[in-house]
Motif scaffolding. Structure first.
Motif, PDB file in Angstrom:
ATOM      1  N   GLY A  70     -70.768 -58.823   9.627  1.00 23.42           N
ATOM      2  CA  GLY A  70     -71.306 -59.592   8.511  1.00 23.42           C
ATOM      3  C   GLY A  70     -71.707 -60.992   8.918  1.00 23.42           C
ATOM      4  N   ILE A  71     -72.680 -61.559   8.172  1.00 20.62           N
ATOM      5  CA  ILE A  71     -73.148 -62.916   8.453  1.00 20.62           C
ATOM      6  C   ILE A  71     -73.604 -63.573   7.156  1.00 20.62           C
ATOM      7  CG2 ILE A  71     -75.464 -62.064   9.045  1.00 20.62           C
ATOM      8  CD1 ILE A  71     -75.631 -64.406  11.074  1.00 20.62           C
ATOM      9  N   VAL A  72     -73.273 -64.873   7.014  1.00 15.11           N
ATOM     10  CA  VAL A  72     -73.678 -65.618   5.834  1.00 15.11           C
ATOM     11  C   VAL A  72     -73.751 -67.095   6.218  1.00 15.11           C
ATOM     12  CG1 VAL A  72     -71.354 -66.085   4.906  1.00 15.11           C
ATOM     13  CG2 VAL A  72     -73.271 -65.781   3.321  1.00 15.11           C
ATOM     14  N   ILE A  73     -74.533 -67.873   5.465  1.00 15.46           N
ATOM     15  CA  ILE A  73     -74.733 -69.295   5.745  1.00 15.46           C
ATOM     16  C   ILE A  73     -74.296 -70.105   4.533  1.00 15.46           C
ATOM     17  CG2 ILE A  73     -76.421 -71.069   6.374  1.00 15.46           C
ATOM     18  CD1 ILE A  73     -78.170 -68.802   7.504  1.00 15.46           C
ATOM     19  N   ASP A  74     -73.506 -71.174   4.767  1.00 17.32           N
ATOM     20  CA  ASP A  74     -73.060 -71.985   3.642  1.00 17.32           C
ATOM     21  C   ASP A  74     -74.052 -73.105   3.333  1.00 17.32           C
ATOM     22  OD1 ASP A  74     -72.576 -74.140   5.360  1.00 17.32           O
ATOM     23  OD2 ASP A  74     -70.392 -74.018   5.224  1.00 17.32           O
ATOM     24  N   SER A  75     -73.705 -73.952   2.374  1.00 22.54           N
ATOM     25  CA  SER A  75     -74.633 -74.984   1.903  1.00 22.54           C
ATOM     26  C   SER A  75     -74.846 -76.091   2.933  1.00 22.54           C
ATOM     27  CB  SER A  75     -74.111 -75.596   0.603  1.00 22.54           C
ATOM     28  OG  SER A  75     -72.880 -76.259   0.822  1.00 22.54           O
TER      29      SER A  75
END
Length: 375
Positions: free
Chosen positions: A350-355
């Protein structure tokens, strides 16, 4: 105002722009929320930027189940990630059959599911709900979570009160069927995302199809029919066990067509085209022209037109049709924090980018959540 960067000191220019920049809208459109900070955009263009990998939660090589902060917490093969408007991460903790929550301070708690009795498809609140190897998770603008509950063959919904309901598919009934809600059938769904209108899109992996779930619960097939490879529209487009899907805020879907070794673009009316990869290639180079590079894509996301995806031992970037290895060694598995290619991963998913532009990765076989930050 037109800005020209040549002999001007970059740090001075960056400070100047930050001081003059207006407040920026933070959108929770799709999954994850978009960030339009001018600083992030400028820094991503800097050839001197380096990325550091640290372990944010869990302990490398130690599977288990426990809540707590940082390395005190334990996971068992974490997969899908998403993030809310407060930068809280949510993790599909696959083998534990739970959905975990991680605050920006690294404090891990269990949001839904029960690791001691995982495996069935039971709706309920918090720990009374049950999941069976959930693979992916996304979030809408209201903070509602949606889960691809892979081995239950269902799509689950979790509201802000941790109430879990089944919105599509029928528990333990693998198959293929369009229809409303539990009248539909999926076969090992592994990827899920949501668009700005609340439509869900599912990588129905073992069916090699991309499914759409409307807000009223109607399930249809957006693209794909049988296992294979071809570009086209609707059922004439063929996929081979797609594992990840992401709604790009430009208005299309990015798909990791994993067994075909491709990244595909799919419009919301079902027209597919290849974005990256070499069909069927068994080699891995993760470098060079996107259309000819040999890749093995899993989790995928994008921001400001830049695509980031997971390979078996690294995080890879596509910008201006050029592929480059961001962090990790594309050929060597392991677990090691560090800068750039010195870092090691073990089959992340999984991969995600924060603010703030930090990238989070579920390092599945290391049982950890990793954080990738600009230096």
């Amino acid at each position: 105002m037109r800005l020209v960067i040549n002999t001007i000191n970059f740090s001075f220019l960056l400070i100047l722009i930050i001081s003059c920049a207006p407040d920026v809208n933070r959108n929770s459109i799709g999954d994850p929320k978009s960030s339009n900070f001018i600083t992030n955009l400028l820094l991503s263009k800097s050839s001197s930027i380096q990325w550091e990998v640290t372990t944010f939660a869990g302990m490398a090589g130690v599977s288990g189940f426990s809540d707590g902060q940082g390395s005190i917490a334990k996971f068992n093969s974490p997969k899908g990630l998403t993030i809310d408007s407060e930068d809280n991460l949510y993790v599909a903790d696959s083998v534990n059959g739970t959905i975990r929550r991680i605050t920006s301070a690294g404090i891990v708690s269990t949001f839904a599911g029960n690791a001691s009795v995982a495996g069935s498809n039971v709706d309920g609140v918090g720990s009374s709900a049950r999941f069976n190897s959930p693979s992916d998770i996304c979030i809408d603008s209201q903070g509602t979570l949606y889960v691809a509950d892979t081995n239950n063959q269902t799509i689950r919904k979790i509201n802000a009160s941790a109430e879990v309901t089944t919105i599509a598919g029928f528990a333990s009934s693998a198959g293929f069927q369009n229809g409303n809600g539990t009248n539909s059938r999926f076969y090992l769904p592994e990827g899920i995302t949501i668009d700005i209108n609340g439509n869900l899109y599912v990588a129905d992996t073992a069916n090699s199809r991309i499914r759409k779930i409307a807000p009223n619960g109607d399930v249809t097939t957006l693209a794909g029919s049988s296992q294979g490879y071809s570009e086209g529209s609707g059922t004439s487009a063929l996929f081979d066990r797609p594992k990840s899907i992401f709604f790009d805020n430009s208005g299309f879907l990015l798909i990791s067509d994993t067994s075909n070794r491709l990244i595909r673009k799919l419009t919301l009316d079902g027209l597919s085209s290849k974005l990256a990869g070499r069909y069927g290639s068994q080699q891995f180079d993760n470098e060079g022209n996107a259309s000819t590079a040999s890749i093995s894509p899993y989790g995928i996301t994008s921001i400001q037109g830049v695509i980031y995806f997971i390979s078996p031992s690294s995080v890879v970037k596509i910008e201006n049709n050029i592929i480059s290895n961001l962090v990790g060694d594309g050929l060597v598995l392991g677990s090691r924090d560090g800068i750039g290619s010195f870092a090691r991963f073990n089959r992340p998913r999984g991969i995600v980018i924060d603010s703030r532009g930090n990238i989070f990765v579920s390092d599945t076989n290391n049982h950890t959540i990793r954080k990738i930050s600009r230096l």
